[in-house]
Design a protein around this motif. Structure first.
Motif, PDB file in Angstrom:
ATOM      1  N   ILE A  20       0.850  -1.199   0.000  1.00 33.18           N
ATOM      2  CA  ILE A  20       0.000   0.000   0.000  1.00 33.18           C
ATOM      3  C   ILE A  20       0.881   1.244   0.000  1.00 33.18           C
ATOM      4  CG2 ILE A  20      -1.571   1.378   1.416  1.00 33.18           C
ATOM      5  CD1 ILE A  20      -2.980  -1.162   2.237  1.00 33.18           C
ATOM      6  N   LEU A  21       1.956   1.199   0.781  1.00 27.72           N
ATOM      7  CA  LEU A  21       2.886   2.329   0.824  1.00 27.72           C
ATOM      8  C   LEU A  21       3.574   2.544  -0.521  1.00 27.72           C
ATOM      9  CD1 LEU A  21       4.611   1.668   4.278  1.00 27.72           C
ATOM     10  CD2 LEU A  21       2.864   3.370   3.770  1.00 27.72           C
ATOM     11  N   VAL A  22       3.960   1.441  -1.170  1.00 27.14           N
ATOM     12  CA  VAL A  22       4.723   1.537  -2.416  1.00 27.14           C
ATOM     13  C   VAL A  22       3.836   1.915  -3.592  1.00 27.14           C
ATOM     14  CG1 VAL A  22       6.091   0.232  -4.088  1.00 27.14           C
ATOM     15  CG2 VAL A  22       6.530  -0.026  -1.643  1.00 27.14           C
ATOM     16  N   PHE A  23       2.701   1.189  -3.748  1.00 30.09           N
ATOM     17  CA  PHE A  23       1.844   1.399  -4.912  1.00 30.09           C
ATOM     18  C   PHE A  23       0.732   2.413  -4.665  1.00 30.09           C
ATOM     19  CE2 PHE A  23       3.331  -3.049  -5.848  1.00 30.09           C
ATOM     20  CZ  PHE A  23       4.124  -2.698  -6.924  1.00 30.09           C
ATOM     21  N   ARG A  24       0.566   2.832  -3.382  1.00 27.14           N
ATOM     22  CA  ARG A  24      -0.454   3.819  -3.029  1.00 27.14           C
ATOM     23  C   ARG A  24      -1.801   3.404  -3.618  1.00 27.14           C
ATOM     24  NH1 ARG A  24       2.416   7.663  -0.688  1.00 27.14           N
ATOM     25  NH2 ARG A  24       0.761   9.204  -0.547  1.00 27.14           N
ATOM     26  N   SER A  25      -2.200   2.201  -3.251  1.00 25.06           N
ATOM     27  CA  SER A  25      -3.434   1.612  -3.764  1.00 25.06           C
ATOM     28  C   SER A  25      -3.874   0.516  -2.807  1.00 25.06           C
ATOM     29  CB  SER A  25      -3.187   1.032  -5.162  1.00 25.06           C
ATOM     30  OG  SER A  25      -4.192   0.112  -5.507  1.00 25.06           O
TER      31      SER A  25
ATOM     32  N   ASN B 182      -7.866   0.541  -9.905  1.00 24.12           N
ATOM     33  CA  ASN B 182      -6.634  -0.083  -9.420  1.00 24.12           C
ATOM     34  C   ASN B 182      -5.814   0.879  -8.569  1.00 24.12           C
ATOM     35  OD1 ASN B 182      -6.441  -2.796 -10.667  1.00 24.12           O
ATOM     36  ND2 ASN B 182      -6.611  -1.641 -12.575  1.00 24.12           N
ATOM     37  N   TRP B 183      -5.808   2.150  -8.956  1.00 23.70           N
ATOM     38  CA  TRP B 183      -4.913   3.112  -8.336  1.00 23.70           C
ATOM     39  C   TRP B 183      -5.630   4.050  -7.369  1.00 23.70           C
ATOM     40  CZ3 TRP B 183      -0.634   0.930  -9.338  1.00 23.70           C
ATOM     41  CH2 TRP B 183      -0.449   0.291 -10.561  1.00 23.70           C
ATOM     42  N   TYR B 184      -6.844   3.660  -6.936  1.00 23.90           N
ATOM     43  CA  TYR B 184      -7.602   4.518  -6.026  1.00 23.90           C
ATOM     44  C   TYR B 184      -7.048   4.415  -4.604  1.00 23.90           C
ATOM     45  CZ  TYR B 184     -11.235   6.204  -2.933  1.00 23.90           C
ATOM     46  OH  TYR B 184     -11.909   6.870  -1.945  1.00 23.90           O
ATOM     47  N   LEU B 185      -6.891   5.550  -3.973  1.00 24.61           N
ATOM     48  CA  LEU B 185      -6.510   5.640  -2.572  1.00 24.61           C
ATOM     49  C   LEU B 185      -7.120   6.916  -2.018  1.00 24.61           C
ATOM     50  CD1 LEU B 185      -4.670   4.182  -0.425  1.00 24.61           C
ATOM     51  CD2 LEU B 185      -2.944   5.902  -0.960  1.00 24.61           C
ATOM     52  N   PRO B 186      -7.862   6.836  -0.903  1.00 25.04           N
ATOM     53  CA  PRO B 186      -8.479   8.042  -0.341  1.00 25.04           C
ATOM     54  C   PRO B 186      -7.447   9.149  -0.127  1.00 25.04           C
ATOM     55  CG  PRO B 186      -9.260   6.086   0.810  1.00 25.04           C
ATOM     56  CD  PRO B 186      -8.168   5.632  -0.104  1.00 25.04           C
ATOM     57  N   LYS B 187      -7.834  10.376  -0.427  1.00 21.97           N
ATOM     58  CA  LYS B 187      -6.892  11.498  -0.347  1.00 21.97           C
ATOM     59  C   LYS B 187      -6.353  11.697   1.065  1.00 21.97           C
ATOM     60  CE  LYS B 187      -8.772  14.071  -4.283  1.00 21.97           C
ATOM     61  NZ  LYS B 187      -9.392  15.341  -4.748  1.00 21.97           N
ATOM     62  N   TRP B 188      -7.257  11.512   2.065  1.00 23.17           N
ATOM     63  CA  TRP B 188      -6.809  11.717   3.435  1.00 23.17           C
ATOM     64  C   TRP B 188      -5.717  10.703   3.812  1.00 23.17           C
ATOM     65  CZ3 TRP B 188      -7.160   7.685   6.853  1.00 23.17           C
ATOM     66  CH2 TRP B 188      -8.055   6.647   6.515  1.00 23.17           C
ATOM     67  N   LEU B 189      -5.846   9.449   3.285  1.00 22.52           N
ATOM     68  CA  LEU B 189      -4.844   8.428   3.576  1.00 22.52           C
ATOM     69  C   LEU B 189      -3.557   8.696   2.780  1.00 22.52           C
ATOM     70  CD1 LEU B 189      -4.096   5.830   5.015  1.00 22.52           C
ATOM     71  CD2 LEU B 189      -5.167   4.534   3.153  1.00 22.52           C
ATOM     72  N   ALA B 190      -3.727   9.178   1.558  1.00 21.68           N
ATOM     73  CA  ALA B 190      -2.564   9.490   0.727  1.00 21.68           C
ATOM     74  C   ALA B 190      -1.691  10.554   1.380  1.00 21.68           C
ATOM     75  CB  ALA B 190      -3.020   9.950  -0.659  1.00 21.68           C
ATOM     76  N   ARG B 191      -2.350  11.504   2.076  1.00 20.76           N
ATOM     77  CA  ARG B 191      -1.585  12.566   2.742  1.00 20.76           C
ATOM     78  C   ARG B 191      -0.819  12.033   3.951  1.00 20.76           C
ATOM     79  NH1 ARG B 191      -6.350  15.633   1.563  1.00 20.76           N
ATOM     80  NH2 ARG B 191      -7.142  15.163   3.654  1.00 20.76           N
ATOM     81  N   LEU B 192      -1.383  11.006   4.602  1.00 21.35           N
ATOM     82  CA  LEU B 192      -0.758  10.453   5.806  1.00 21.35           C
ATOM     83  C   LEU B 192       0.403   9.513   5.495  1.00 21.35           C
ATOM     84  CD1 LEU B 192      -3.932   9.643   7.957  1.00 21.35           C
ATOM     85  CD2 LEU B 192      -2.324  11.537   8.269  1.00 21.35           C
ATOM     86  N   LEU B 193       0.304   8.813   4.363  1.00 16.98           N
ATOM     87  CA  LEU B 193       1.306   7.798   4.042  1.00 16.98           C
ATOM     88  C   LEU B 193       2.607   8.438   3.569  1.00 16.98           C
ATOM     89  CD1 LEU B 193      -0.824   5.143   2.095  1.00 16.98           C
ATOM     90  CD2 LEU B 193      -0.091   5.076   4.487  1.00 16.98           C
TER      91      LEU B 193
END
Length: 720
Positions: free
Chosen positions: A535-540, A691-702
């Protein structure tokens, strides 16, 4: 990460002599240290804390038998129409034993005519040679003495075979298996790159990393208990991943040269991009192998750590020596320099890069369904998987150990090869009733089904414990024997006594049960860790989920194939498997760790290139095709190399190495071509941008982990 590796690649390419001299000094140091310390493989495959181990500890305490001395069992069968008591036969056997006694290392040799170790029909008997040292310390000269001595009885027409704790065949590291694997790897690389020079580079760097890793492991063997199999397994893994890691970096280097980058920039970018994928994939394999420590089984943890160190060694060599050698060779590695023979054999570019991606794009749903059905079909046999530890009965029919095993079973029954040692614990019984309690408990055992013979109970000096030996009617690996062990342990004893069971058969049963319990825990931990890491690497979310699902499909299919061939015996002669039997008890856990790491290798190499294309084009389906186009061919080559390296170990004499090689070869075949190159791209085609969806709030934290080379994307040094 990509920027750091970019700088590392640039340094190695521009100052290759410094890098190579540094590694040469390390190599000289570890070789010198190995010569100075020597080698000591003495680890066993026991698990402290099991019922059988506790019983064994009690047995050694209450019924001490002195040192654990090495033994060789001489097994004789009389010539046709004669018995062992015939005068001529008896004379030749006694002459053989007399000759063996001349060896000063021999403590004693039993006389089968005095100990009555002869079968009822007088056809088969045995005598035991006991040495003054442990089994692994018996010298080769003593073994040669036995082999020369039994020629006396053999020349007289008496079949003479060997058994016991002293082995006549050791696990060897460095032989025909490694050579075969390297030859096939070279041919695949030559075809892939259409260059004999380039084909040799991944093999050269892999061997350098392998030698350094082997030397360090040999040094460590003096301070840590490990078996020789740990080193063989490490060599098997290290050779495969070492070639693959170098392959990915060199392949990316040649692609960048073809795109117009100069030599220096291409090497730096190759290490920054493909090298990032190599680093992440290598760390994943290392974590998976180190995760074997979590199962709390000492010998398995050591195997994992040894294998992990080997992966670390070849990975570091790939990231540093590969660009250094590229710096020395200059434009000799250019894609324009091709071998005419191999370039003619290569398919046209359009066919080799686009055809498979377009096929998947047209039929993603059907492909997914087909793969799921195929996985279910191959996985089905795993439902009746049985675990055990190979004994002499599973060795080749031509070996003396197997012949001796069969003779003992013929003369004394199947259970003779797997006796059970039972301790009657009357320590909690009334002081005045201890002997009667032991007597009653012994009679209770005599009434149980599945027992062919039971010896009288022998009490210890305190009278609180008694020992007896049981010969089951069934063989050591039979279901009936395993059930007998459970029945004895569960039987309701009398007068506050209880039964403890040990012996090699009981130990193997307990190890198998413990490993079966450990598998779900181990798989859950490493899969959970990898899921978070990806999840950290592919942000998905979906890409890691598909990767884990694909691995579970690979694992069940691999275990199903192993049961189908090794346990059920189908196609066994084709692979040189001498006899069907239960799977190696630690195979499922070990295969889970190794295959998981390797599966994530291909996932990272393939999907990271797809994500790299998606970040540029924002077209999800196009990125899948483009990823297959740019990485599919090299992933195919990497998969084939790993398959052939593992498959080459099928030629090994040792059954454990042979079965591990076969199982891992199939696992890589299924994962690389059925899952990573087929199932995963089909899933990604159906899901599209999701495939590449990740919530914005989580993307900011990772935290941002760059393995696609985004941090060096702005460095433009193309030759225009």
């Amino acid at each position: 990460m990509a920027k750091f590796l970019y700088n590392l690649g640039n340094f190695a390419f521009t100052k290759p002599k410094r890098m190579l001299i540094g590694w040469l000094l390390i190599l000289v140091a570890v070789v010198a240290a190995t010569i100075g310390t020597g080698v000591s493989f003495n680890g066993d495959m026991s698990i402290p804390g099991t019922k059988s181990e506790k019983a064994m500890d009690l047995l050694e305490k209450k019924f001490p038998a002195g040192d654990d001395e090495g033994t060789i069992r001489l097994i004789f069968k009389a010539p046709k129409d004669e018995t062992l008591e015939a005068k001529k036969v008896k004379h030749k056997i006694n002459e053989t034993i007399k000759e063996i006694k001349k060896d000063k290392a021999v403590k004693q040799v039993t006389d089968l005519y005095e100990t009555f170790t002869i079968s009822k029909d007088k056809k088969i008997g045995y005598a035991d040679i006991t040495y003054r040292v442990k089994a692994d310390k018996v010298k080769e000269s003593s073994k040669e003495k036995v082999l020369n001595s039994i020629k006396i009885s053999k020349d007289a027409g008496i079949q003479t075979e060997l058994g016991g704790s002293v082995t006549f065949s050791e696990i060897e590291v460095g032989g025909i298996s490694e050579i075969i694997g390297i030859v096939f790897a070279f041919l695949i690389l030559a075809f892939t790159f259409a260059s004999l020079l380039v084909a040799g580079l991944p093999i050269l760097t892999a061997v350098i990393g392998l030698v350094i890793g082997v030397m360090v492991i040999l040094i460590t063997s003096n301070f840590v208990d490990m078996s020789a199999f740990s080193l063989t397994l490490a060599v098997m893994i290290g050779l495969a991943v070492g070639i693959d890691y170098a392959l990915f970096i060199i392949s990316r280097y040649r692609q960048l040269l073809a795109e117009g980058y100069n030599l220096n920039e291409a090497a730096a970018r190759a290490v920054g991009t493909a090298g990032s994928a190599v680093l992440f994939a290598g760390v994943t394999v290392i974590v998976a192998l180190c995760g074997l420590v979590l199962v709390d089984i000492p010998f398995l943890g050591i195997m994992g750590l040894v294998g992990a160190f080997m992966v670390l060694s070849v990975m570091l060599v790939s990231l540093t020596i590969v660009p250094a050698i590229l710096g020395l060779l200059g434009d000799k590695v250019s894609p324009s320099r091709k071998n005419k023979l191999f370039s003619k054999l290569q398919p046209k570019k359009e066919k080799k890069t686009m055809g498979w991606g377009r096929f998947i794009q047209k039929h993603p749903g059907k492909i997914m369904l087909g793969v799921i059905l195929l996985t279910g079909l191959i996985s089905w046999p795993a439902l009746h998987m049985e675990l055990g530890l190979p004994d002499n009965g599973m060795k080749g029919k031509e070996t003396t150990e197997r012949k001796g095993y069969d003779l003992l079973a013929e003369g004394f029954g199947k259970g003779f090869n797997g006796p059970l040692v039972v301790i009657i614990d009357a320590s909690q019984a009334d002081k005045t009733m201890k002997s009667k309690s032991i007597e009653k408990s012994s009679k209770l055992l005599e009434k149980m089904d599945g027992i062919k013979q039971i010896t009288p109970a022998i009490p210890d000096p305190s009278g609180e414990y008694a020992m007896l030996t049981i010969l089951p009617r069934s063989g050591p690996e039979d279901k009936e024997t395993k059930q007998l062990v459970k029945d004895i342990r569960n039987v309701s004893s009398v007068a506050d006594t209880k039964f403890l069971v040990t012996g090699s058969t009981a130990v193997n049963i307990d190890i198998s049960d413990r490993l079966s319990e450990a598998l779900p825990k181990f798989a859950g931990v490493i899969i959970g860790f990898a899921f978070v890491l990806m999840i950290l690497v592919f942000r998905s979310f979906l890409v890691p989920l598909k990767a884990v699902l694909g691995f579970l499909m690979t694992l069940t299919a691999t275990l199903g194939f192993a049961v189908f061939v090794l346990q059920d015996g189908h196609l066994a002669p084709l692979f040189g498997i001498p006899a069907a039997g239960p799977l190696l008890n630690f195979m499922p856990v070990l295969v889970t760790g190794i295959l998981f790491g390797l599966a994530m290798d291909y996932e990272v190499f393939l999907v990271s290139r797809m994500r790299e294309e998606f970040l540029l084009s924002h077209d999800a389906k196009k990125s899948v095709i483009s990823g297959l186009q740019h990485s599919g061919r090299v992933v195919t080559a990497a998969g084939l190399i790993m398959i052939f390296v593992f498959a080459s170990f099928i030629f090994a004499q040792d059954l454990i190495i042979k079965t591990m090689g076969l199982t891992l070869a199939f696992g890589v075949l299924f994962d690389a071509f059925v899952i990573r190159m087929t199932f995963i791209p089909a899933c990604m085609m159906l899901l599209g941008r999701a495939n590449w969806y990740l919530p914005k709030w989580l993307a900011r934290l990772l935290p941002h982990i760059d393995i696609e080379g985004e941090s060096i994307a702005q460095k433009e040094k193309k030759i225009i």
